[in-house]
Design an enzyme around this catalytic site. Structure first.
Site, PDB file in Angstrom:
ATOM      1  N   TYR A 153      36.831  13.599 -32.665  1.00 12.58           N
ATOM      2  CA  TYR A 153      36.522  13.040 -33.988  1.00 12.58           C
ATOM      3  C   TYR A 153      35.812  11.706 -33.814  1.00 12.58           C
ATOM      4  CZ  TYR A 153      37.145  10.885 -38.552  1.00 12.58           C
ATOM      5  OH  TYR A 153      36.920  10.274 -39.758  1.00 12.58           O
ATOM      6  N   GLU A 241      30.433  10.393 -40.647  1.00  8.23           N
ATOM      7  CA  GLU A 241      31.593  11.054 -40.046  1.00  8.23           C
ATOM      8  C   GLU A 241      31.139  12.323 -39.349  1.00  8.23           C
ATOM      9  OE1 GLU A 241      34.546  13.110 -42.509  1.00  8.23           O
ATOM     10  OE2 GLU A 241      36.101  11.915 -41.539  1.00  8.23           O
TER      11      GLU A 241
END
Ligand code: GDP
Ligand code: MN
Length: 432
Positions: A153, A241
């Site tokens: 992530y 993101e």
């Protein structure tokens, strides 16, 4: 009895006493109304990324099943990934109202891409980030699928507590970052960046290492992180993101998903990006209001609020609540309003079938109350409005405005101040 002048002065004083509340409420309302954060669809984000040498898969965008089929053939890839394009995350585990499960599908057969796209386009996809009924899918992304050997992530965001940009990363696969921050904060790594100095190679390397990239993959990941940061800065993003930020068995670091958000304040210097906003996921009524330079916010009560400032809007909603009522919506006319806008505003406000009373709360500073009164009268007559109105007007040309309203024979209840107006509106809907 007090003279009309004294009564005027008294009302003004009352309004002024409320001023601090209006001002406090204004800052909240501004967040509610004018700070819409632009989000781009995944395919738009990935286009920006690939233009800036960030590695993403080859892809096409399609808005019909037939185009999706053609795109799949044209990609000529070993395997294809088909992805529904909506702004919400969690698509992989989402469900369509066509019955199809999953907003992300892998297949080797282009014909299957066509069949799946048919069950995606035009249907609603519900994920854990959407409303229950889901969000309508207008486009799909058809991309070359790559094998993923490891998922991580990565996000870059403007963090108020750091007064600037921060890299946030986790080596953990398939995570929900909010849950992770609560349960395993030690698996979340942060790297604060000095916006004037930019990202240092040591910072990018450290993040790559924390994400678990080793050997040549580490410097490749660091290079991708640096490019992502530079893009973040260049386009005035508030958030980039990438989940998953992954690696392939062939040794490539790839951004498999992408979500970029922007601050509306950047619009003036990012015209090309803001032009990409398709607004298809906005509430249609908000778009319609924006067409007339009005701000509309839908709520779930039954009293419509017609106001001319974000602060007044919040104060009006508060006072309705305090008196036991619930606002159905509010519409902020803004300053410099024209009669035609008043008409449109009334049309929008009353389009909501929940509305059982309308509270008009206009403070004529820049606004001329007579223009508002004329607008209201015309709108009510033309729309044959049956909904009772409670009106509190104050300020510039208010006497003329009162006269216009009194002569209009509309179902109008006047109020002496905002509290009185709210009480009367609440009483009207309570009787129904
Ligand atoms: P999200 O569910 O909305 O976050 O959509 P993603 O784009 O993240 O896709 C969901 C999941 O599908 C990812 O976490 C990956 O595990 C998987 N996925 C997406 N693209 C590919 C791909 O090209 N190859 C493989 N093997 N899996 C993929
Ligand atoms: Mn994702």
């Amino acid at each position: 009895m007090a003279s009309p002048m004294a009564a005027q002065a008294w009302k003004l004083l009352q309004a002024l006493a409320l001023l601090p509340r209006f001002l406090a409420a204004r800052s909240r309302a501004v967040q509610l109304t004018s700070r819409r954060w632009l989000s781009l669809q995944e395919y738009q984000s990935k286009k920006l990324m690939s233009d800036n040498r960030v590695r993403v898969q080859r892809f096409f965008v399609a808005d019909t099943a037939n185009e999706a089929l053609k795109a799949a053939k044209r990609l000529n890839a070993k395997e294809i990934v088909l992805k529904a394009q909506i702004l919400a995350g969690g698509r992989g585990k989402g469900v369509f109202n066509s019955g199809l499960k999953g907003g992300v599908h892998l297949t080797k057969d282009p014909n299957v891409v066509g069949q799946l796209a048919k069950q995606m386009i035009g249907y609603n996809l519900a994920t854990k980030q959407t409303p229950k009924e889901g969000v309508k899918v207008n486009k799909v992304m058809v991309a070359e699928a790559l094998d993923i050997s490891r998922e991580t992530y990565l996000a870059i965001l403007m963090d108020q507590s750091c007064n600037g940009p921060v890299l946030v990363g986790s080596p953990q696969e398939g995570i929900d970052i909010e849950e992770m921050a609560a349960s395993n904060p030690e698996l979340i790594f942060k790297e604060q960046i000095d916006i004037f100095e930019g990202i240092k190679d040591s910072q990018a390397q450290r993040m790559a290492e924390n994400l678990g990239f080793v050997g040549p993959l580490k410097s490749q990941a660091a290079d991708q992180i640096t490019k992502l940061y530079n893009l973040f800065l260049k386009i005035d993003a508030t958030q980039v993101e990438v989940n998953p930020f992954g690696e392939t068995p062939e040794g490539q670091v790839v951004c498999f998903d992408a979500k970029i958000n922007f601050d509306d304040n950047a619009e003036f210097q990012q015209k090309d990006i803001f032009a990409m906003d398709d607004k298809s996921e906005n509430e249609p009524i908000e778009n319609e209001a924006a067409n007339y330079d009005l701000k509309y916010i839908g709520l779930d009560g039954n009293i419509a609020c017609f106001v001319n400032d974000a602060g007044l809007a919040m104060a009006t909603c508060d006072i309705i609540f305090l008196n036991g009522g619930k606002p159905a919506n509010f519409l902020d006319l803004g300053g410099g309003v024209k009669e035609a806008q008043v008409y449109q505003a009334f049309k929008l406000l009353t389009a909501d079938p929940k509305v059982e009373a309308i509270l008009v709360n206009i403070f004529g500073g820049i606004v001329n109350c007579a223009i508002i009164a004329n607008g209201i009268t015309k709108a009510c007559q033309e729309l044959e409005l049956k909904v009772p109105l409670v009106v509190w007007l104050e300020g510039t040309n208010v006497q003329e405005a009162q006269k216009i309203l009194n002569n209009s024979r509309l179902p109008i209840t006047s109020a002496v101040d905002l509290e009185d107006a709210a009480k009367k509106a609440v009483a009207i809907v309570a009787k129904k």
